[in-house]
Design a protein around this motif. Structure first.
Motif, PDB file in Angstrom:
ATOM      1  N   UNK A   1       0.992 -10.095   5.756  1.00 34.33           N
ATOM      2  CA  UNK A   1      -0.082  -9.455   6.525  1.00 34.33           C
ATOM      3  C   UNK A   1      -1.415  -9.622   5.801  1.00 34.33           C
ATOM      4  N   UNK A   2      -2.331 -10.294   6.444  1.00 34.39           N
ATOM      5  CA  UNK A   2      -3.650 -10.558   5.855  1.00 34.39           C
ATOM      6  C   UNK A   2      -4.372  -9.256   5.518  1.00 34.39           C
ATOM      7  N   UNK A   3      -4.104  -8.208   6.279  1.00 36.77           N
ATOM      8  CA  UNK A   3      -4.826  -6.961   6.082  1.00 36.77           C
ATOM      9  C   UNK A   3      -4.394  -6.245   4.803  1.00 36.77           C
ATOM     10  N   UNK A   4      -3.204  -6.531   4.267  1.00 35.75           N
ATOM     11  CA  UNK A   4      -2.709  -5.806   3.105  1.00 35.75           C
ATOM     12  C   UNK A   4      -2.876  -6.570   1.794  1.00 35.75           C
ATOM     13  N   UNK A   5      -2.501  -7.831   1.779  1.00 35.71           N
ATOM     14  CA  UNK A   5      -2.464  -8.536   0.491  1.00 35.71           C
ATOM     15  C   UNK A   5      -3.820  -8.548  -0.242  1.00 35.71           C
ATOM     16  N   UNK A   6      -4.970  -8.707   0.424  1.00 37.93           N
ATOM     17  CA  UNK A   6      -6.234  -8.694  -0.326  1.00 37.93           C
ATOM     18  C   UNK A   6      -6.547  -7.364  -1.014  1.00 37.93           C
ATOM     19  N   UNK A   7      -5.954  -6.272  -0.535  1.00 32.49           N
ATOM     20  CA  UNK A   7      -6.239  -4.967  -1.149  1.00 32.49           C
ATOM     21  C   UNK A   7      -5.035  -4.454  -1.944  1.00 32.49           C
ATOM     22  N   UNK A   8      -4.047  -5.322  -2.185  1.00 31.28           N
ATOM     23  CA  UNK A   8      -2.833  -4.906  -2.907  1.00 31.28           C
ATOM     24  C   UNK A   8      -3.067  -5.062  -4.410  1.00 31.28           C
ATOM     25  N   UNK A   9      -3.928  -4.207  -4.960  1.00 29.20           N
ATOM     26  CA  UNK A   9      -4.275  -4.295  -6.376  1.00 29.20           C
ATOM     27  C   UNK A   9      -4.899  -2.980  -6.817  1.00 29.20           C
ATOM     28  N   UNK A  10      -5.192  -2.880  -8.096  1.00 30.01           N
ATOM     29  CA  UNK A  10      -5.667  -1.614  -8.671  1.00 30.01           C
ATOM     30  C   UNK A  10      -7.065  -1.238  -8.208  1.00 30.01           C
ATOM     31  N   UNK A  11      -7.841  -2.206  -7.734  1.00 30.55           N
ATOM     32  CA  UNK A  11      -9.163  -1.866  -7.230  1.00 30.55           C
ATOM     33  C   UNK A  11      -9.079  -0.960  -6.007  1.00 30.55           C
ATOM     34  N   UNK A  12      -7.987  -1.032  -5.279  1.00 29.77           N
ATOM     35  CA  UNK A  12      -7.839  -0.264  -4.043  1.00 29.77           C
ATOM     36  C   UNK A  12      -6.682   0.745  -4.094  1.00 29.77           C
ATOM     37  N   UNK A  13      -5.718   0.538  -4.965  1.00 27.12           N
ATOM     38  CA  UNK A  13      -4.533   1.409  -5.023  1.00 27.12           C
ATOM     39  C   UNK A  13      -4.567   2.203  -6.315  1.00 27.12           C
ATOM     40  N   UNK A  14      -4.561   3.524  -6.185  1.00 32.95           N
ATOM     41  CA  UNK A  14      -4.621   4.376  -7.372  1.00 32.95           C
ATOM     42  C   UNK A  14      -3.242   4.680  -7.941  1.00 32.95           C
ATOM     43  N   UNK A  15      -2.255   4.796  -7.068  1.00 31.68           N
ATOM     44  CA  UNK A  15      -0.941   5.237  -7.529  1.00 31.68           C
ATOM     45  C   UNK A  15       0.138   4.745  -6.571  1.00 31.68           C
ATOM     46  N   UNK A  16       1.292   4.420  -7.122  1.00 33.60           N
ATOM     47  CA  UNK A  16       2.475   4.094  -6.328  1.00 33.60           C
ATOM     48  C   UNK A  16       3.597   5.014  -6.774  1.00 33.60           C
ATOM     49  N   UNK A  17       4.159   5.746  -5.833  1.00 30.94           N
ATOM     50  CA  UNK A  17       5.313   6.600  -6.113  1.00 30.94           C
ATOM     51  C   UNK A  17       6.567   5.945  -5.533  1.00 30.94           C
ATOM     52  N   UNK A  18       7.591   5.835  -6.350  1.00 25.07           N
ATOM     53  CA  UNK A  18       8.888   5.338  -5.905  1.00 25.07           C
ATOM     54  C   UNK A  18       9.874   6.471  -6.148  1.00 25.07           C
ATOM     55  N   UNK A  19      10.333   7.082  -5.069  1.00 28.42           N
ATOM     56  CA  UNK A  19      11.027   8.370  -5.154  1.00 28.42           C
ATOM     57  C   UNK A  19      12.383   8.293  -4.467  1.00 28.42           C
ATOM     58  N   UNK A  20      13.378   8.849  -5.139  1.00 29.05           N
ATOM     59  CA  UNK A  20      14.698   9.031  -4.520  1.00 29.05           C
ATOM     60  C   UNK A  20      15.146  10.462  -4.843  1.00 29.05           C
TER      61      UNK A  20
END
Length: 456
Positions: free
Chosen positions: A181-200
């Motif tokens: 998806x063109x809309x996601x990959x350009x912003x898939x980095x630390x400049x745009x994403x502050x945190x990723x939670x992986x929860x179970x």
């Protein structure tokens, strides 16, 4: 395609709940040839008929949506042999026959080395494969030794260290969504994403699994393998292909980029706990230390949380939080990608914009995107949610893994160096916890988990 499958530990929970239903799904979808041979072996002194009755009951319980004739066909076709998985003569008798065989070790990890040694003495037919469940070893040293034993029996390409999380539809969607998806990959980095939670987080308590779980705990059972694997798919660079070499090379790049944790990091960036007696939904749950088969002196955790940082151009400045807990008040099984707030809002809006969150629900499978839009008033901001439901998969996760094993496709299998690198990531946590640098907190069953974070 390999048409012979041997399951060692065949009277256990793994075969009952996952492998037999997966084989039924494969047969229903037309993936198993008429010549397919299923041999089930364990130490139980059962006749073939006794095992088939047991298998039929397990399929009725755990694969109720498969047609009755399919369930019956799988149960009826299974041949049962009483065998010791660490006895070379027993193993040699099991693997004897024409053509390569896939040997699935549905066994406690503690006896993997003895079983691999028996397989080494059994002279496996050329082209045979060995399949192991996590955890792969108990620490870095044992993982290195297990890998040495395995590659002395079959080539690395024939070793399948399976993790069913990698075959879950939504886990695959994490990779597909960001790369296609063109809309996601350009912003898939630390400049745009502050945190990723992986929860179970799960409401499920011990449920009779003390024999395995009390010697492992939440950190090794979930974080070290399942959640680190999901982290790899979230954070990896785009691979050249989805073939086994390209995909696994990029995954190990992620693990190698994890910044090593110091003792001080472990104190402030991790937490561990175990549940006390409480009520989960409509059922009373005893304290973990009072569950049947638990040795309280082991101080096994039922809740583990670790914050990691990646030292890479793409991810420097983003926090990755991995968490898993048992006997909690609510199931929460997801990957939550939290985006940074917009840098500026024009004057006149009445509220602050809520940061966007992209959620991949792992169980049940779903995908949602939290946005901010205009509310009832022209200058009012209000949360909006876009939701999507992935199409149902053709096969359950274990069905996909078994199909890959039979076809020799190792793309979703964990390579030996990758298994070792995962232990290196968490070795500082295991060391610090063993020295009680992080206290073992407690939380009531049915609650949201421990309140304190790390050692603070």
């Amino acid at each position: 395609m390999t048409d012979r499958l041997i399951i060692l530990g065949a009277t256990g929970d793994l075969n009952a709940r996952y492998l037999l239903p997966a084989l039924a799904a494969l047969r229903a979808a037309g993936h198993l040839a008429d010549r397919f041979e299923l041999t089930c072996a364990d130490r139980q002194d059962w006749t073939g008929e006794e095992f088939r009755r047991w298998a039929s009951a397990q399929l009725d319980q755990h694969a109720p949506t498969e047609p009755g004739e399919i369930r019956k066909a799988i149960a009826d076709s299974a041949r049962y042999r009483q065998a010791d998985a660490t006895d070379a003569a027993d193993i040699a008798s099991l693997v004897a026959g024409d053509g390569p065989v896939a040997v699935y070790l549905a066994l406690p990890p503690a006896i993997f080395p003895g079983t691999v040694a028996a397989l080494d003495s059994a002279n496996l037919p050329p082209g045979s494969r060995i399949v192991l469940e996590k955890p792969f070893g108990e620490d870095l040293d044992s993982a290195v030794e297990l890998n040495r034993l395995l590659t002395g029996v079959v080539p690395e390409q024939a070793v399948f260290r399976v993790d069913h999380f990698l075959a879950m539809t939504t886990v695959q969607n994490v990779l597909g969504s960001r790369l296609a998806n063109r809309v996601l990959e350009p912003i898939w980095n630390s400049a745009h994403i502050s945190e990723v939670e992986i929860v179970w987080d799960e409401t499920l308590a011990l449920e009779g699994r003390a024999g395995y779980y009390d010697g492992v705990g939440a950190l090794k059972d979930m974080v070290q393998n399942h959640l680190l694997q999901v982290l790899c798919l979230v954070a990896m660079e785009p691979p050249l292909s989805l073939g086994e070499r390209d995909l696994r090379d990029r995954k190990i790049d992620v693990l190698r980029s994890v910044r090593p944790l110091t003792d001080d990091d472990v104190v402030h960036r991790t937490r561990r706990a175990r549940y006390l007696a409480g009520r989960v939904g409509e059922r009373d749950v005893p304290a973990y230390a009072e569950e049947d088969g638990v040795d309280p002196r082991r101080r096994t955790e039922t809740f583990a949380e670790v914050e990691l940082e990646l030292e890479s151009w793409r991810w420097s400045g983003t926090t990755f939080r991995l968490r898993s807990g048992k006997a909690l008040g609510h199931d929460r099984k997801e990957v939550a990608v939290r985006f940074r707030p917009v840098p500026h809002l024009p004057f006149g809006f009445n509220e602050e914009a809520t940061p966007n969150v992209l959620r991949f629900g792992l169980e049940p499978e779903s995908m949602t995107l939290a946005l901010t839009g205009i509310g009832a008033g022209a200058h009012d901001l209000t949360p909006l949610t876009l939701a999507a439901q992935p199409p149902p998969p053709e096969l359950p996760a274990y069905g996909r893994l078994l199909l890959d094993v039979l076809h020799g496709n190792a793309a979703l299998s964990i390579r030996g160096d990758e298994a070792e690198e995962a232990w290196r990531v968490l070795a500082p946590v295991m060391s610090a916890w063993s020295r009680d640098l992080v206290p073992l907190a407690e939380y009531p069953a049915g609650s949201d988990g421990p309140a304190s974070v790390g050692g603070s």
